[in-house]
Design a protein around this motif. Structure first.
Motif, short mmCIF file in Angstrom:
data_model
loop_
_atom_site.label_atom_id
_atom_site.label_comp_id
_atom_site.label_asym_id
_atom_site.label_seq_id
_atom_site.Cartn_x
_atom_site.Cartn_y
_atom_site.Cartn_z
N MET A 176 -75.71 45.70 75.04
CA MET A 176 -76.81 45.26 74.38
C MET A 176 -76.27 44.66 73.03
O MET A 176 -77.07 43.59 72.56
N ASN A 177 -75.30 44.82 72.40
CA ASN A 177 -74.78 44.57 71.33
C ASN A 177 -73.49 43.47 70.89
O ASN A 177 -73.57 42.74 70.12
N LEU A 178 -72.84 43.48 72.05
CA LEU A 178 -71.56 42.70 71.87
C LEU A 178 -71.48 41.29 72.73
O LEU A 178 -70.62 40.82 72.73
N ARG A 179 -72.55 40.98 73.20
CA ARG A 179 -72.41 39.81 74.07
C ARG A 179 -72.14 38.66 73.11
O ARG A 179 -72.70 38.29 71.90
N ALA A 180 -71.30 37.45 73.64
CA ALA A 180 -71.11 36.27 72.96
C ALA A 180 -72.43 35.74 72.53
O ALA A 180 -73.36 35.69 73.62
N PRO A 181 -72.56 35.05 71.36
CA PRO A 181 -73.82 34.11 71.50
C PRO A 181 -73.99 33.09 72.50
O PRO A 181 -72.99 32.75 72.89
N GLY A 182 -75.31 33.15 72.89
CA GLY A 182 -75.34 32.57 74.04
C GLY A 182 -75.55 33.09 75.36
O GLY A 182 -75.90 32.51 76.51
N MET A 183 -74.70 34.17 75.60
CA MET A 183 -74.81 35.03 76.65
C MET A 183 -75.81 35.74 76.90
O MET A 183 -76.06 36.94 76.24
N THR A 184 -77.06 35.12 77.03
CA THR A 184 -78.27 36.00 77.59
C THR A 184 -77.99 36.94 78.71
O THR A 184 -77.27 36.93 79.42
N TYR A 185 -79.16 37.77 78.75
CA TYR A 185 -79.36 38.87 79.62
C TYR A 185 -79.09 38.25 80.96
O TYR A 185 -78.32 38.91 81.87
N MET A 186 -80.04 37.24 81.27
CA MET A 186 -79.63 36.56 82.61
C MET A 186 -78.69 35.75 82.80
O MET A 186 -78.63 35.07 83.73
N THR B 2 -78.65 30.73 70.26
CA THR B 2 -77.45 30.09 70.64
C THR B 2 -76.87 29.15 69.74
O THR B 2 -75.86 28.53 69.93
N SER B 3 -77.85 29.04 68.69
CA SER B 3 -77.25 27.83 67.61
C SER B 3 -76.09 28.49 67.00
O SER B 3 -75.24 27.96 65.87
N GLN B 4 -75.95 29.69 66.71
CA GLN B 4 -75.06 30.43 66.06
C GLN B 4 -73.43 30.19 66.33
O GLN B 4 -72.97 29.96 67.64
N THR B 5 -72.84 29.61 65.43
CA THR B 5 -71.54 29.34 65.79
C THR B 5 -70.54 30.23 65.61
O THR B 5 -70.76 31.20 64.55
N SER B 6 -69.30 30.09 65.86
CA SER B 6 -68.07 31.22 65.45
C SER B 6 -67.86 31.22 64.13
O SER B 6 -67.32 32.28 63.67
N THR B 7 -68.17 30.09 63.44
CA THR B 7 -67.84 30.06 61.83
C THR B 7 -68.69 31.14 61.16
O THR B 7 -68.28 31.65 60.18
N GLU B 8 -69.93 31.28 61.59
CA GLU B 8 -70.72 32.39 61.00
C GLU B 8 -70.40 33.74 61.54
O GLU B 8 -70.98 34.65 60.79
N TYR B 9 -69.37 33.94 62.28
CA TYR B 9 -69.22 35.15 62.82
C TYR B 9 -68.55 36.05 62.05
O TYR B 9 -67.53 35.72 61.33
N GLU B 10 -69.09 37.35 61.79
CA GLU B 10 -68.63 38.29 61.07
C GLU B 10 -67.73 39.13 61.96
O GLU B 10 -68.20 39.51 63.02
N LYS B 11 -66.46 39.58 61.67
CA LYS B 11 -65.49 39.96 62.47
C LYS B 11 -65.95 41.31 62.88
O LYS B 11 -66.17 42.19 61.82
N TYR B 12 -65.89 41.78 63.92
CA TYR B 12 -66.36 42.95 64.46
C TYR B 12 -65.11 44.10 64.12
O TYR B 12 -63.99 43.64 64.79
N TYR B 13 -65.17 45.07 63.58
CA TYR B 13 -64.00 46.05 63.41
C TYR B 13 -63.55 46.91 64.66
O TYR B 13 -64.51 47.73 64.90
N VAL B 14 -62.27 46.51 64.96
CA VAL B 14 -62.05 47.45 66.17
C VAL B 14 -60.92 48.46 65.41
O VAL B 14 -59.96 47.86 64.81
N PRO B 15 -61.31 49.73 65.31
CA PRO B 15 -59.98 50.48 64.50
C PRO B 15 -58.85 50.51 65.13
O PRO B 15 -58.73 50.50 66.46
N PRO B 16 -58.00 50.62 64.47
CA PRO B 16 -56.80 50.99 64.75
C PRO B 16 -56.33 52.35 65.47
O PRO B 16 -57.44 53.16 65.76
#
Lengths: 520, 324
Positions: A176-186, B2-16
């Motif tokens: 629900m939360n970690l899909r890449a942008p543009g990866m809609t449910y369908m 869909t307009s969100q680009t990877s530059t706006e992306y805030e890094k998701y914290y994957v714990p060590p």
């Protein structure tokens, strides 16, 4: 906090302290294979005893422990964790996520499993032996007449439940939360869809199983009377609570298998999956229906006729969405450029044999007919067609399909084909005759049988041994691939494959998609 | 979206790598292994034999609780250090939501058992309908009514006289917890508990609105009141159980009424204890370390959701266990 790009740690601590979805996925897969071998060993004892009538090898009490442990280990130890392992490996890679949503909890949900299965296996060596009431552990066999080891069994089921619930919450949060942008449910791959729905089912019904075993625990140790008529309770209540969990549970087992097959068939047909949307809706419908059909496992307990009819019709409705799925898979292959590599062979095997299992399921759904089939070998044949040829065939397909991506080496195709054909022949030899002995009246869970069933039982046993041997071949093939398979670095192992997992390097790097990929 | 680009992306914290999981497992497994032994000693064991079951259980529990403490401490630290992106916070929200859903389903199993016994199997046992034919054969003289005071075993004259074999004695209670059995309306404890718990849901909400308005004093005060109400609830629950055992002869083993009553209210009480602990931890965090801001206070928010959930379960209990 460690360095920024934490790679795998060295040695054993890597596996104990890991938070990486690929490490955890691999551990789940290896653990489930170990359980598959253990559960298989129990099955071999059962089939050896049933090779001929009379009592040869084991005492009836021990035979009952074997059927019970075989079921429990296969369902909770082999099939469920294997698909969780697959989910761990593939879901983040399929939706363009850096990892699972809650990586430390992910590790916890794995590590609870091995000790709880060790505890369950230890009941075999306790006073009075292991639980012997079947994998469905009906009261009062599992309460009033249970050996003391039932307490350990109850707590190990609690632990498995905790593990499953945490694992499922993790999968739901990831999807629900970690899909890449543009990866809609369908746009999600169907494997992700089926797992999302499976995870929902798990969160909904594992607590109910916890409730059922808690009631057992209280009845055994604290004198409550949930399942005792003398105190105003009802043993049949156990069956209702158990099957309210148990029926969704069988879809928990088969839905991820549907997902796997829905990935593989389009790849080797070199066509897009036919009817993607209807696949999603069919999966959701099956999940919904699974909550209102549980009492079809209990047609013979003496329910009111209205109940029998309701559960009969509701059950038969499930054939509709399942039929949609089978139709879609077949239509995907229609006029495709088919090739028959091992994953495709297992998928086609799945398709044919699962459909047979589905039809026998439909037969069992008819209440008046079920009065005859109930608790006979026909039921055993039915659910092995869906559990083994359904879940385990698709799991084998999945391993061959993604193994090159995981380890950067190609498996031996000839050995893969051999594994398929030996499994296919062994499986059918083992379970097809069980339909006939069941219809002729051979009851399940009995170590001895009447003489006229001998021929079919011998065939069954030989088939089971062949099927078991094929899995050793499988193990050898997987290890040989990992150790010395032909290296491959093609991103797309299969030319017809679609999806984000085929866009990353082969073998898949330790961390994938630290920033989300673009999705069209 | 869909307009969100990877530059706006805030890094998701994957714990060590982390040892939290393995220590939690050790704690969990030791405690259930110990608990199994404790129970088996109690039911099947020889009382003259000394065992160390309790110490295994308590050691496991200690390891489990200590690890959970360390785990929560670490996640709080990470959040304070700003490592949690908005996306990660949403994962926590989803996690808590689905956890509460799983709890709902756990209670559903026990409510289901209650409805089944009251509406289906109970009347059948009392001779009603097609399925009631066995009444005259096995439990002659048993009549079903709810609350079930006379068990089928009582009705046929005790375990010795019963035709159906089983190992237990199932004697009914003298009185149920129903309103009619209270000395006076004000002495009916569940009513007070309902008032306490519903009030506490409101006070938690007032605390939350104080926090959202940036009023820390209001937050601390109303949160403290909520925790106090929770403690009082648990005390009243204790009084009620004492009354049941000492005055009404109502025990866990008093037939299905005792089973369902104590299991439902007991699990609920345990959840109240958990919720109380969660709220208390948030209060201590707020008082000692001033952890919460109007924008970032998920620890409190999650605890308050849990609290409202516990409250809703009580309303259901009040309705189906005490009133109807």
């Amino acid at each position: 906090m460690g360095d920024h790009h934490h790679g795998p740690a060295k040695g054993l601590t890597r596996w104990i302290t890991t938070t990486n979805h690929k490490d955890i996925g691999s551990m789940y897969l290896w653990f489930s294979f170990a359980m598959f071998i253990l559960g298989g060993a129990f099955a071999m004892i059962i089939r050896a005893e049933l090779f001929q009538p009379g009592l040869q090898l084991v005492e009836p009490g021990f035979f009952n422990q074997m059927t019970t442990m075989h079921g429990l280990v296969m369902v909770f130890g082999a099939i469920m964790p294997s698909f969780v392992g697959l989910a761990n490996w593939m879901i983040p890679m399929m939706i363009g996520a850096p990892d699972m949503a809650l990586p430390r909890m992910n590790n916890l949900s794995f590590w609870i499993l091995p000790p709880s299965f060790i505890m369950l296996a230890c009941t075999l060596f306790m006073d009075g032996g292991a639980p012997q009431a079947g994998w469905t552990f009906y009261a009062p066999l599992s309460t009033t007449y249970a050996p003391p080891s039932v307490t350990f069994f109850i707590f190990s089921v609690h632990l498995l439940g905790v593990s499953s619930i945490m694992g499922s919450i993790n999968i739901i949060a990831t999807v629900m939360n970690l899909r890449a942008p543009g990866m809609t449910y369908m746009k999600m791959p169907l494997f992700v869809w089926t797992w999302l729905i499976t995870a929902f089912l798990l969160v909904a019904v594992m607590p109910v199983l916890a409730g059922a075993v808690t009631m057992m625990l209280m009845d055994v140790h604290f004198g409550t009377s949930f399942f005792s008529a003398a105190g105003g309770g009802d043993p049949v209540l156990f069956q209702h609570v158990f099957w309210f969990f148990g029926h969704p549970e069988v879809y928990i087992i088969i839905l991820p298998a549907f997902g796997v097959v829905s990935q593989i068939i389009p790849t080797f047909s070199r066509k897009r999956l036919f009817g993607y949307d209807s696949m999603v809706y069919a999966t959701a419908s099956i999940a919904f229906l699974s909550f209102i059909v549980w009492a079809h496992h209990m047609f013979t307990v003496g329910m009111p006729v209205a109940g029998e009819l309701f559960f009969m019709y509701a059950t038969m409705l499930i054939a509709v969405p399942t039929g949609v799925k089978v139709f879609n898979w077949v239509t995907t292959m229609w006029r495709g450029s088919l090739t028959f590599e091992t994953p495709m062979m297992f998928s086609i095997g799945f398709l044919i044999l699962f459909t047979i299992g589905g039809f026998t399921g439909l037969m069992l759904a008819i209440a008046p007919v079920d009065f005859q089939y109930h608790d006979s070998y026909f039921v055993v044949a039915h659910f092995h067609y869906v559990m083994v040829a359904g879940a385990i065939f698709s799991m084998s397909a999945a391993i061959y399909y993604w193994l090159p991506k995981w380890c950067g080496r190609m498996y031996n195709e000839k050995m893969g084909q051999l594994h398929f054909w030996v499994s296919f022949v062994g499986f059918n030899l083992a379970f097809f005759p069980q339909h006939f002995v069941g219809l002729a009246g051979m009851p399940r869970r009995i170590p001895d049988y009447a003489l006229q069933f001998t021929d079919f039982n011998m065939m069954s046993s030989i088939g089971a041994f062949i099927y078991g041997a094929a899995q050793i071949l499988f193990l050898y093939n997987v290890i040989a691939t990992i150790v010395s398979g032909k290296p491959t670095s093609e991103e797309k192992t299969w030319e017809g494959a679609e999806g984000l997992e085929w866009t990353v390097a082969t073998p898949a790097p330790y961390h994938t998609f630290e920033t989300p990929p673009p999705v069209k | 979206m869909t307009s969100q680009t990877s530059t706006e992306y805030e890094k998701y914290y994957v714990p060590p790598k982390s040892r939290l999981a393995i220590f939690t497992t050790i704690g969990l497994v030791l405690s259930v292994f110990g608990a199994s032994h404790v129970l088996n000693d109690m039911t099947f064991g020889d009382p003259s034999v000394e065992t160390n079951s309790w110490s295994i259980f308590l050691t496991g529990l200690f390891v489990f609780i200590a690890t959970l403490f360390a785990w929560f401490k670490m996640t709080i630290k990470e959040n304070m250090a700003g490592m949690n992106s908005a996306q990660l916070k949403k994962s926590y929200v989803l996690g808590m939501f689905w956890f509460i859903f799983s709890e709902v389903m756990f209670f559903a199993a026990f409510f289901g058992a209650l409805f089944y016994v009251r509406n289906l199997s109970g009347p059948w046992l009392g001779g009603e309908g097609e399925a009631g034919r066995m009444n005259s054969l096995l439990w002659e003289g048993f009549q079903f009514s709810w609350p079930l005071i006379t068990t089928p075993q009582d009705a046929v004259g005790g375990a010795g006289a019963q035709l159906m074999a089983n190992n237990g004695t199932y004697l009914g209670a003298e009185k149920s917890m129903a309103f009619a059995n209270a000395h006076a309306w004000w002495a009916w404890l569940p009513l007070w508990n309902t008032i306490l718990l519903i009030t506490s849901s409101f006070t938690v909400h007032i605390a939350h609105s104080g926090l959202l308005a940036g009023n820390k004093k209001k937050f601390n005060l109303w949160l403290a009141i909520s925790v106090t109400l929770a403690v009082v609830f648990l005390y009243v629950q204790y009084l009620e159980y004492h009354e049941a055992y000492a005055e009404f002869g109502l025990m866990l083993s008093s037939g299905t009424y005792g089973s369902t009553f104590f299991m439902l209210t007991g699990f609920h009480g345990f959840h109240v204890f958990m919720g109380m602990t969660m709220l208390l931890v948030q209060l201590i965090r707020s008082l000692k370390s001033n952890h919460f801001t109007a924008e970032d206070h998920f620890g409190f928010e999650a605890s308050s959701w849990y609290w409202h959930f516990v409250d809703v379960v009580w309303v259901m209990l009040f309705l189906f266990v005490y009133i109807l």
